[in-house]
Design an enzyme around this catalytic site. Structure first.
Site, mmCIF file in Angstrom:
data_model
loop_
_atom_site.group_PDB
_atom_site.id
_atom_site.type_symbol
_atom_site.label_atom_id
_atom_site.label_comp_id
_atom_site.label_asym_id
_atom_site.label_seq_id
_atom_site.Cartn_x
_atom_site.Cartn_y
_atom_site.Cartn_z
ATOM 1 N N GLU A 213 -4.277 -3.161 13.312
ATOM 2 C CA GLU A 213 -3.161 -2.581 13.136
ATOM 3 C C GLU A 213 -1.704 -3.374 13.407
ATOM 4 O OE1 GLU A 213 -2.167 -0.112 11.612
ATOM 5 O OE2 GLU A 213 -3.975 0.966 11.341
ATOM 6 N N ARG A 217 1.072 -4.694 10.708
ATOM 7 C CA ARG A 217 2.532 -4.747 10.739
ATOM 8 C C ARG A 217 3.139 -5.381 11.562
ATOM 9 N NH1 ARG A 217 1.707 1.950 11.170
ATOM 10 N NH2 ARG A 217 0.173 2.000 11.242
ATOM 11 N N ASP A 346 -11.039 0.270 2.487
ATOM 12 C CA ASP A 346 -10.595 -0.889 1.511
ATOM 13 C C ASP A 346 -9.614 -2.650 1.209
ATOM 14 O OD1 ASP A 346 -9.010 -0.121 3.978
ATOM 15 O OD2 ASP A 346 -8.213 1.946 3.278
ATOM 16 N N GLU A 480 -0.077 4.857 -0.936
ATOM 17 C CA GLU A 480 -1.288 3.379 -1.810
ATOM 18 C C GLU A 480 -0.825 4.240 -3.042
ATOM 19 O OE1 GLU A 480 -2.170 5.349 1.063
ATOM 20 O OE2 GLU A 480 -2.677 3.830 2.270
ATOM 21 N N THR A 566 -1.111 -5.905 3.798
ATOM 22 C CA THR A 566 -1.541 -4.024 3.112
ATOM 23 C C THR A 566 -0.843 -2.908 3.884
ATOM 24 O OG1 THR A 566 -3.351 -3.106 2.822
ATOM 25 C CG2 THR A 566 -3.302 -4.240 5.718
HETATM 26 C C1 DMJ Z 1 -1.190 1.178 5.957
HETATM 27 O O1 DMJ Z 1 -1.009 1.362 7.569
HETATM 28 C C2 DMJ Z 1 -1.701 0.021 5.228
HETATM 29 O O2 DMJ Z 1 -1.794 0.499 4.086
HETATM 30 C C3 DMJ Z 1 -3.211 0.610 5.361
HETATM 31 O O3 DMJ Z 1 -4.036 -0.525 4.709
HETATM 32 C C4 DMJ Z 1 -4.053 1.328 5.333
HETATM 33 N N1 DMJ Z 1 -3.227 2.812 5.662
HETATM 34 C C5 DMJ Z 1 -1.526 2.701 6.015
HETATM 35 C C6 DMJ Z 1 -1.022 4.015 5.244
HETATM 36 O O4 DMJ Z 1 -1.806 4.578 4.374
#
Ligand code: DMJ
Length: 586
Positions: A213, A217, A346, A480, A566
């Site tokens: 995370e 982020r 994912d 998503e 992501t």
């Molecule tokens: C986000 O923090 C990112 O996209 C992560 O890869 C998966 N979950 C959340 C959003 O749903």
């Protein structure tokens, strides 16, 4: 001989001298050995051991890529001045911060914000884009009024949420919003955010953080902010933070553990992950950011760490060519045979194709791994429902669970961005597969009362793209599905994707907008919604950014130049040949 000293030296016998020397060398060895047991944050340890810990960058695919990337660096620019962050770690992994921003800008094929910030010519699309911008301003203003400096806004109770994911780091919504505010031209808001990062983002926190995370982020957010704006402060911050993540890789295999104490550097696995294992989607979602940390610092250690992960994953035996979600950082073996394109798996797949694209299509290893993984996914997980919907099931040791998570809906976008670079005869097939998955995910939205999709939907017991369990019915402002609309729009220009995006805007406005921000909802099938009182930071960084891009012209962050991490933070393609050619010309 010195006056008063006997020939045998200091009045000692040879045997006594020998014992003394033996004792002395033992003591020195002991002291040096003890350094290894000190936490990584102790300065003494950094001074003595930082050189020996890092191994030379191997001359494999990654090594070569790294050497090439370094071509974009100017050795002449002076080191950064006036850093406000006080951290001893600047002298550790980050040895050279003389990245040449102007040269980097010249390597982009197009201006990042397009000719007119991606302004669409069609009045309806422009109006829709303005609406999304207004939503961002509303979400931001409320965060600023009620939760400034905290990680997320709680819009119902009008206060801030800190949580325990970021190891004591604050302002997740601010760091996640920097690039969205910037590309939307919300400059007052961007400047407030920038000022907060400069003056108040304290990186000397001492808590337990999710490596994943913090990486997606904070590292992603700061990297994007730097590449888009050229503000040196963002680069200095991200370098300090990047170095704090390195101790997580100190495991027998180099596979990082999921949790790290940002102060002491000690790391461990999530309590819920079986047998102390690390999670595929976590250790497999570092590559893009870490390559850029190496790029900016002129220090190969970050690339080396992620290439080591890559190498292990490439070598290890895979059941049916699939990558299970849990791996032991000690033995380097899979711990359970659970495979998922949704949660836990994912973004590992996402980062394979994006690593290839971000390397200016030179990272052949990533490319090969991606297309082989996709083949295995198609052979084992992709299913067609009785009603004709294509979905990606989950796999538990050979048994299929006919469920698709909201998180797995990013895969429409992933498959379409990789469609062009697979085998030529498969191009149309990949376009079709991406369209079918995106259609299924849209169905999961349109079959609910709120027109928002559940956390997970099923294809068994008569269900078709609907949640059957109460616990799967929530929607927490996730991006998503909209992410896939955005990529499908960019690559096909089929107007239905903009229509579907607009349906989502209307649903968000109707069901998630509350007086002081946006909130997730507990049941997408309920006519009267119940709010969860949380405005997730990814709503600002991803959901609203993807919507804005969906209603913008393609020259806003063109995909030839930018790859989204992501968390939707754009990172530039690392152009090697162009840079080396420019060098030759000079
Ligand atoms: C986000 O923090 C990112 O996209 C992560 O890869 C998966 N979950 C959340 C959003 O749903």
């Amino acid at each position: 001989p010195l006056p008063g000293v006997s020939a045998s030296g200091m009045g000692l016998r040879l045997s006594q001298k020998f014992v003394f020397l033996l004792f002395l060398s033992g003591l020195v060895t002991l002291c040096f050995g003890a350094l290894f047991f000190l936490p990584d944050s102790v300065r003494l340890k950094r001074i003595f051991l930082s050189k020996t810990e890092s191994q030379p960058v191997t001359k494999d695919a990654g090594g070569e890529a790294l050497e090439d990337m370094m071509l974009s660096r100017s050795k002449t620019e002076s080191a950064s001045k006036g850093e406000k962050v006080t951290s001893s770690s600047n002298q550790g992994a980050n040895t050279d911060t003389s990245f040449d921003y102007n040269k980097f800008k010249k390597c982009l094929l197009k201006p990042p914000l397009g000719i007119e910030h991606g302004k669409p010519s069609d009045p309806q699309t422009l109006q829709r884009r303005e609406k999304v911008k207004e939503m961002m301003k509303f979400a931001w203003d409320n965060y600023k009024s009620f939760a400034w400096g905290k990680n997320e806004l709680r819009p119902l109770t009008r206060n801030g949420h800190i949580g325990n994911m970021f190891g004591g780091l604050r302002g997740a919504s601010i760091v996640d919003s920097l690039d969205t505010l910037y590309i939307m031209g919300l400059m007052d808001e961007y400047n407030d955010a920038k000022e907060w990062v400069e003056t108040s983002l304290d990186l000397n926190s001492n808590g337990e953080a999710s490596l994943f995370e913090v990486n997606i982020r904070y590292v992603g957010g700061l990297l994007s902010a730097y590449y888009l704006t050229g503000e040196e402060m963002f680069k200095r911050k991200v370098m300090v933070l990047g170095e704090k993540l390195l101790p997580a890789f100190n495991t027998p295999t180099g596979i990082p553990r999921g949790v790290i104490n940002l102060g002491s550097g000690t790391s461990w696995s999530w309590g819920w992950a079986s047998a102390g294992s690390s999670i595929l989607a976590e250790f497999g979602t570092l590559h893009l950011e870490f390559v850029h940390l190496s790029e900016l610092s002129n220090n190969g250690i970050y690339t080396e760490k992620v290439m080591n992960i890559r190498k292990l994953l490439n070598k290890i035996e895979k059941p049916h060519g699939l990558y299970p979600n849990f791996l032991s950082p000690v033995s380097g073996n899979w711990v359970q045979h659970h495979v998922s394109i949704g949660g836990l798996g994912d973004s590992f797949y996402e980062y394979l194709i994006k690593s290839y694209l971000m390397s200016d299509k030179t990272d052949e290893e990533a490319k090969k791994m991606y297309y082989s993984a996709l083949e295995a996914i198609e052979a084992n997980l992709v299913q067609k429902s009785p009603g004709g919907l294509t979905y990606m099931a989950e796999w538990r040791g050979g048994i299929l669970d006919h469920k698709m998570g909201h998180l797995a809906c990013f895969s429409g976008g992933m498959v379409v961005i990789g469609a062009d670079d697979g085998a030529p005869e498969k191009r149309q097939h990949y376009l079709d597969l991406a369209a079918e998955i995106t259609h299924t995910c849209h169905e999961s939205y349109s079959r609910s009362a709120t027109k928002l999709g559940p956390e997970a939907f099923r294809f068994d017991g008569g269900a078709e793209a609907t949640a059957t369990r109460l616990s799967d019915r929530y929607y927490i402002l996730r991006p998503e599905v909209i992410e896939s609309y955005m990529y499908m729009w960019r690559l096909t220009h089929d107007p239905k994707y903009r229509e579907w995006g607009w349906e989502a805007v209307e649903a968000l406005e109707q069901h998630c907008r509350v007086e002081a921000g946006f909130s997730g909802i507990r049941d997408v099938y309920a006519q009267t919604v119940s709010h969860d009182n949380m405005q997730q930071s990814f709503f600002l960084s991803e959901t609203l950014k993807y919507l804005y891009l969906l209603f913008s012209d393609d020259d806003l962050l063109p995909l030839e130049d930018w790859v989204f991490n992501t968390e939707a933070h754009p990172l530039p393609v690392v152009r090697k040949l162009r840079v080396s050619l420019q060098k030759q010309v000079k």
